[in-house]
Design an enzyme around this catalytic site. Structure first.
Site, PDB file in Angstrom:
ATOM      1  N   ASP A   1       8.021   9.899 -11.224  1.00 12.24           N
ATOM      2  CA  ASP A   1       8.069  10.525 -12.555  1.00 12.24           C
ATOM      3  C   ASP A   1       8.178  12.043 -12.441  1.00 12.24           C
ATOM      4  O   ASP A   1       8.735  12.700 -13.310  1.00 12.24           O
ATOM      5  CB  ASP A   1       6.822  10.154 -13.363  1.00 12.24           C
ATOM      6  CG  ASP A   1       6.836   8.680 -13.715  1.00 12.24           C
ATOM      7  OD1 ASP A   1       7.911   8.058 -13.610  1.00 12.24           O
ATOM      8  OD2 ASP A   1       5.755   8.149 -14.065  1.00 12.24           O
TER       9      ASP A   1
ATOM     10  N   GLY B   1       0.179   3.210  -3.248  1.00 13.65           N
ATOM     11  CA  GLY B   1      -0.946   2.583  -2.566  1.00 13.65           C
ATOM     12  C   GLY B   1      -1.745   1.630  -3.443  1.00 13.65           C
ATOM     13  O   GLY B   1      -2.416   0.740  -2.931  1.00 13.65           O
TER      14      GLY B   1
ATOM     15  N   HIS C   1      -4.535 -13.016  15.880  1.00 13.28           N
ATOM     16  CA  HIS C   1      -3.753 -14.261  15.846  1.00 13.28           C
ATOM     17  C   HIS C   1      -4.121 -15.139  14.640  1.00 13.28           C
ATOM     18  O   HIS C   1      -5.294 -15.282  14.281  1.00 13.28           O
ATOM     19  CB  HIS C   1      -3.949 -15.054  17.142  1.00 13.28           C
ATOM     20  CG  HIS C   1      -5.376 -15.378  17.440  1.00 13.28           C
ATOM     21  ND1 HIS C   1      -5.997 -16.497  16.947  1.00 13.28           N
ATOM     22  CD2 HIS C   1      -6.313 -14.712  18.161  1.00 13.28           C
ATOM     23  CE1 HIS C   1      -7.247 -16.514  17.358  1.00 13.28           C
ATOM     24  NE2 HIS C   1      -7.476 -15.433  18.091  1.00 13.28           N
TER      25      HIS C   1
ATOM     26  N   HIS D   1      -4.119  -4.693   1.219  1.00 15.35           N
ATOM     27  CA  HIS D   1      -4.035  -3.442   1.990  1.00 15.35           C
ATOM     28  C   HIS D   1      -5.105  -3.472   3.078  1.00 15.35           C
ATOM     29  O   HIS D   1      -6.302  -3.584   2.775  1.00 15.35           O
ATOM     30  CB  HIS D   1      -4.252  -2.262   1.036  1.00 15.35           C
ATOM     31  CG  HIS D   1      -4.247  -0.916   1.698  1.00 15.35           C
ATOM     32  ND1 HIS D   1      -4.383   0.249   0.980  1.00 15.35           N
ATOM     33  CD2 HIS D   1      -4.118  -0.522   2.982  1.00 15.35           C
ATOM     34  CE1 HIS D   1      -4.340   1.289   1.811  1.00 15.35           C
ATOM     35  NE2 HIS D   1      -4.194   0.840   3.029  1.00 15.35           N
TER      36      HIS D   1
ATOM     37  N   SER E   1       3.682  10.196  -3.474  1.00 13.10           N
ATOM     38  CA  SER E   1       2.329  10.636  -3.103  1.00 13.10           C
ATOM     39  C   SER E   1       2.229  10.785  -1.585  1.00 13.10           C
ATOM     40  O   SER E   1       3.220  10.638  -0.871  1.00 13.10           O
ATOM     41  CB  SER E   1       1.345   9.565  -3.545  1.00 13.10           C
ATOM     42  OG  SER E   1       1.663   8.387  -2.817  1.00 13.10           O
TER      43      SER E   1
ATOM     44  N   HIS F   1       0.942   8.693   0.428  1.00 14.38           N
ATOM     45  CA  HIS F   1       1.372   7.414   1.008  1.00 14.38           C
ATOM     46  C   HIS F   1       2.901   7.377   1.129  1.00 14.38           C
ATOM     47  O   HIS F   1       3.455   6.980   2.172  1.00 14.38           O
ATOM     48  CB  HIS F   1       0.850   6.278   0.124  1.00 14.38           C
ATOM     49  CG  HIS F   1       1.218   4.910   0.594  1.00 14.38           C
ATOM     50  ND1 HIS F   1       0.857   4.416   1.825  1.00 14.38           N
ATOM     51  CD2 HIS F   1       1.943   3.920  -0.022  1.00 14.38           C
ATOM     52  CE1 HIS F   1       1.329   3.181   1.960  1.00 14.38           C
ATOM     53  NE2 HIS F   1       1.989   2.861   0.861  1.00 14.38           N
TER      54      HIS F   1
ATOM     55  N   ILE G   1     -11.334   1.375   5.378  1.00 15.76           N
ATOM     56  CA  ILE G   1     -11.056   2.058   6.644  1.00 15.76           C
ATOM     57  C   ILE G   1     -12.174   1.770   7.667  1.00 15.76           C
ATOM     58  O   ILE G   1     -13.363   1.830   7.341  1.00 15.76           O
ATOM     59  CB  ILE G   1     -10.875   3.578   6.381  1.00 15.76           C
ATOM     60  CG1 ILE G   1     -10.387   4.308   7.622  1.00 15.76           C
ATOM     61  CG2 ILE G   1     -12.130   4.216   5.819  1.00 15.76           C
ATOM     62  CD1 ILE G   1      -9.847   5.710   7.291  1.00 15.76           C
TER      63      ILE G   1
END
Ligand SMILES: CC(=O)SCCNC(=O)CCNC(=O)[C@H](O)C(C)(C)COP(=O)(O)OP(=O)(O)OC[C@H]1O[C@@H](n2cnc3c(N)ncnc32)[C@H](O)[C@@H]1OP(=O)(O)O
Length: 195
Positions: free
Chosen positions: A35, A55, A122, A131, A12, A14, A152
């Site tokens: 596939d 993803g 940190h 993700h 894809s 990604h 996002i």
């Protein structure tokens, strides 16, 4: 000169980004397994390095476990422009996209996606197959549970705990801990539904 080859399992958009990163990391040849591709995954393929280019968090976890059981070595793909503290710890199957920052003593577990330009400050802990989307920023000591997705451009203030299997919507600001298995959106984030 020895050619270095990597499989990317999933072709894809990604997967295409991962292909660019693999080349930037020095792989000469990328073979997509999908596939719809000529080459499909089989346990009998030659044992080149492999990375899961999917993803969807839970599917990525299933495929990563499958290829590891078949004896393939799952690597990390870290773009050379990323700035990563030497004290940060990484699992395997982690991708770090361009311009990401990972600061001191952060822990990034197996199968995590750190997408373009995100900031992991940190001592953050990012659990398996989470993700962190492009331009999301996690302040210091944030915990992100497994399979969670931080949308996002969202921001999480310091010390927040986000449970497993949570979705944080695009552009959200998280100022309170988030319970598992929920979808949260807005500034500040509010619960909108179960997952
Ligand atoms: C390289 C890449 O592409 S990485 C991928 C980056 N993509 C992202 O980060 C996407 C993040 N996903 C989102 O923001 C999605 O909108 C989600 C997951 C929060 C919700 O998606 P869905 O479950 O399909 O919910 P749906 O679209 O039906 O929205 C439900 C309600 O929440 C609202 N809503 C959805 N997303 C947001 C958001 N980010 N901020 C504020 N409100 C939102 C909708 O307007 C809707 O409100 P309404 O009921 O009053 O009409």
């Amino acid at each position: 000169m020895v050619k270095t080859k990597i499989y990317i399992y999933g072709a894809s958009g990604h997967g295409q980004v991962l292909s660019d990163i693999a080349r930037a990391c020095g792989y000469d040849e990328v073979v997509f397994l999908d596939d719809s591709s000529d080459t499909k995954f089989s346990k009998d393929l030659p044992k080149f390095d492999i990375f899961i280019g999917v993803g969807v968090n839970d599917t990525r976890a299933i495929l990563q476990e499958k290829v590891q059981k078949c004896g393939f070595k799952v690597v990390n793909l870290i773009h050379p422009s990323a700035v990563i503290s030497p004290s940060a710890k990484f699992g395997v199957g982690v991708c770090v996209m361009p311009n990401v920052v990972v600061n001191a003593f952060a822990k990034v577990s197996d199968g995590v996606i750190l997408n373009s330009g995100c900031v992991v400050e940190h001592e953050c802990v990012i659990e398996r197959f989470a993700h962190i989307s492009p331009n999301a920023a996690l302040a210091g000591n944030v915990y992100v549970g497994e399979f969670s997705h931080i949308g996002i451009g969202s921001s999480v203030i310091q010390g927040i705990k986000i449970g497993s299997n949570v979705s944080v919507g695009a552009g959200s600001v998280v100022v309170r801990n988030l319970a598992p298995n929920g979808v949260y959106v807005g500034v500040p984030t509010k619960f909108i539904k179960e997952k």
